[in-house]
Design a protein around this motif. Structure first.
Motif, PDB file in Angstrom:
ATOM      1  N   SER A  70       0.886  -1.184  -0.132  1.00 16.22           N
ATOM      2  CA  SER A  70       0.038   0.106  -0.089  1.00 16.22           C
ATOM      3  C   SER A  70       0.744   0.984   0.006  1.00 16.22           C
ATOM      4  O   SER A  70       1.592   1.431   0.756  1.00 16.22           O
ATOM      5  CB  SER A  70      -0.994  -0.193   1.222  1.00 16.22           C
ATOM      6  N   THR A  71       0.827   2.188  -0.975  1.00 16.96           N
ATOM      7  CA  THR A  71       1.721   3.196  -1.233  1.00 16.96           C
ATOM      8  C   THR A  71       0.869   4.620  -0.827  1.00 16.96           C
ATOM      9  O   THR A  71      -0.380   4.763  -1.205  1.00 16.96           O
ATOM     10  CB  THR A  71       2.312   3.316  -2.619  1.00 16.96           C
ATOM     11  N   ASN A  72       1.474   5.458  -0.417  1.00 18.85           N
ATOM     12  CA  ASN A  72       1.314   6.889  -0.177  1.00 18.85           C
ATOM     13  C   ASN A  72      -0.156   6.867   0.545  1.00 18.85           C
ATOM     14  O   ASN A  72      -0.626   6.773   1.724  1.00 18.85           O
ATOM     15  CB  ASN A  72       1.150   7.617  -1.407  1.00 18.85           C
ATOM     16  N   VAL A  75      -4.168   3.165   2.366  1.00 15.61           N
ATOM     17  CA  VAL A  75      -4.197   2.427   3.944  1.00 15.61           C
ATOM     18  C   VAL A  75      -3.706   1.468   4.115  1.00 15.61           C
ATOM     19  O   VAL A  75      -2.640   1.015   4.685  1.00 15.61           O
ATOM     20  CB  VAL A  75      -5.338   2.878   4.836  1.00 15.61           C
ATOM     21  N   VAL A  76      -4.206   0.404   3.383  1.00 21.22           N
ATOM     22  CA  VAL A  76      -3.967  -1.052   3.442  1.00 21.22           C
ATOM     23  C   VAL A  76      -4.699  -1.743   2.443  1.00 21.22           C
ATOM     24  O   VAL A  76      -5.520  -1.193   1.748  1.00 21.22           O
ATOM     25  CB  VAL A  76      -4.498  -1.758   4.781  1.00 21.22           C
ATOM     26  N   HIS A  77      -4.220  -3.014   2.090  1.00 21.65           N
ATOM     27  CA  HIS A  77      -4.858  -3.896   1.112  1.00 21.65           C
ATOM     28  C   HIS A  77      -4.785  -3.581  -0.263  1.00 21.65           C
ATOM     29  O   HIS A  77      -5.298  -4.199  -1.148  1.00 21.65           O
ATOM     30  CB  HIS A  77      -6.317  -4.138   1.475  1.00 21.65           C
ATOM     31  N   ILE A 220      -7.759   0.285  -0.061  1.00 17.38           N
ATOM     32  CA  ILE A 220      -8.293   1.051   0.838  1.00 17.38           C
ATOM     33  C   ILE A 220      -7.656   2.431   0.858  1.00 17.38           C
ATOM     34  O   ILE A 220      -6.518   2.392   1.227  1.00 17.38           O
ATOM     35  CB  ILE A 220      -8.627   0.605   2.197  1.00 17.38           C
ATOM     36  N   ASP A 221      -8.320   3.543   0.227  1.00 14.85           N
ATOM     37  CA  ASP A 221      -7.562   4.649   0.162  1.00 14.85           C
ATOM     38  C   ASP A 221      -8.051   5.655   1.111  1.00 14.85           C
ATOM     39  O   ASP A 221      -9.403   5.611   1.565  1.00 14.85           O
ATOM     40  CB  ASP A 221      -7.530   5.268  -1.159  1.00 14.85           C
ATOM     41  N   THR A 222      -7.508   6.759   1.598  1.00 16.13           N
ATOM     42  CA  THR A 222      -8.042   7.938   2.165  1.00 16.13           C
ATOM     43  C   THR A 222      -8.973   8.726   1.302  1.00 16.13           C
ATOM     44  O   THR A 222      -8.405   8.599   0.077  1.00 16.13           O
ATOM     45  CB  THR A 222      -6.758   8.702   2.618  1.00 16.13           C
ATOM     46  N   HIS A 230       0.933   2.439   8.469  1.00 16.32           N
ATOM     47  CA  HIS A 230       0.320   1.249   9.048  1.00 16.32           C
ATOM     48  C   HIS A 230       1.584   0.515   9.605  1.00 16.32           C
ATOM     49  O   HIS A 230       2.662   0.295   8.782  1.00 16.32           O
ATOM     50  CB  HIS A 230      -0.095   0.679   7.889  1.00 16.32           C
ATOM     51  N   PHE A 231       1.572   0.139  10.732  1.00 15.42           N
ATOM     52  CA  PHE A 231       2.439  -0.841  11.501  1.00 15.42           C
ATOM     53  C   PHE A 231       1.587  -1.776  12.376  1.00 15.42           C
ATOM     54  O   PHE A 231       0.813  -1.572  12.747  1.00 15.42           O
ATOM     55  CB  PHE A 231       3.395  -0.109  12.547  1.00 15.42           C
TER      56      PHE A 231
END
Length: 261
Positions: A70-72, A75-77, A220-222, A230-231
């Protein structure tokens, strides 16, 4: 229903988590401008199989990949694609492994080349959120204590805390009860007990906490297009206190990082 783990099960889970840790460590030096996510995905699959494990995500819920990249603003996935990573990107790599009947699952957000100072701060604070949450995972405390610690630290820095996505229990299934929100009130929620194993994963945004799912059914994007971090760690309650089963040490060694958080 929450499935509490025995000491023996926790030790098996530690090995599964460490397969993921080693995989992320192997990838760490490969995450640079020009790296192709699809190639990183194939490297991860081969490496996990070489460890005597199988990719935990591949085929799970029809997931087409070993990694979720997931870049920039994602968020995830995020699904691995052919577009190369660029200088200044950030990229969350989420990885799972199944070995001896138990899953490991954790994630790290990497810097690609030279990253803007305000984005570096987002990553730093999000990682701090993870460890602040872990610090609350003592027998007798409650889920709301963990969730509140994450939320407060993020919001104190002006960041958004994603609501729609949460951490989870983990064991013989990738996703078990209970859910682990990154927001909540102290003293509320399920009381922690010996043998609980959680995948704790703050998902923190530079802008709004609101997110949207893309047409691929995964990404999933903002909503506002601002960056997200994400950690994730796998953590067990052993002798009443939190014990992290996964580690970032392989990543730190690969990148020459000496800091703990």
């Amino acid at each position: 229903m929450i499935k509490y783990k025995t000491r023996e099960e926790i030790e098996i889970m530690r090995q599964s988590a460490l397969v993921v840790s080693k995989t992320l460590g192997m990838l760490a030096s490969e995450v640079k401008p020009g790296a192709v996510p699809k190639k990183l995905d194939k490297m991860a699959e081969d490496f996990i199989r070489e460890q005597g494990a199988v990719p935990g995500f591949l085929g799970l819920y029809d997931c087409p990949s070993t990694l979720l990249i997931s870049t920039n603003q994602t968020v995830v996935h995020g699904l691995p694609i052919e577009k190369p990573l660029e200088d200044g990107d950030i990229v969350s790599i989420d990885c799972g492994a199944l070995m001896n009947g138990y899953y490991g699952d954790h994630a790290y957000t990497f810097e690609v080349g030279e990253v803007a100072p305000e984005v570096k701060k987002l990553l730093k604070v999000t990682k701090e959120c993870l460890y602040l949450g872990i610090e609350q995972m003592y027998a007798g405390k409650r889920m709301g204590d963990l969730s509140h610690a994450i939320q407060k630290h993020a919001e104190d820095h002006g960041y958004g805390v994603v609501r729609e996505l949460v951490g989870h229990g983990i064991g013989k299934k990738m996703h078990e009860d209970p859910q682990v929100p990154n927001y909540g009130k102290q003293g509320r929620g399920k009381k922690f007990q010996e043998g609980l194993v959680l995948a704790i994963e703050p998902m923190i945004t530079m802008g709004t906490h609101r997110v949207k799912q893309l047409r691929d059914g995964w990404t999933i994007d903002t909503v506002d297009g601002k960056p997200a971090a994400h950690f994730e760690h796998d953590v067990a309650i052993v002798d009443g206190k939190p014990e992290i089963l996964s580690t970032y040490d392989y990543i730190y060694e690969a990148l020459g990082i000496t800091e703990e958080v």
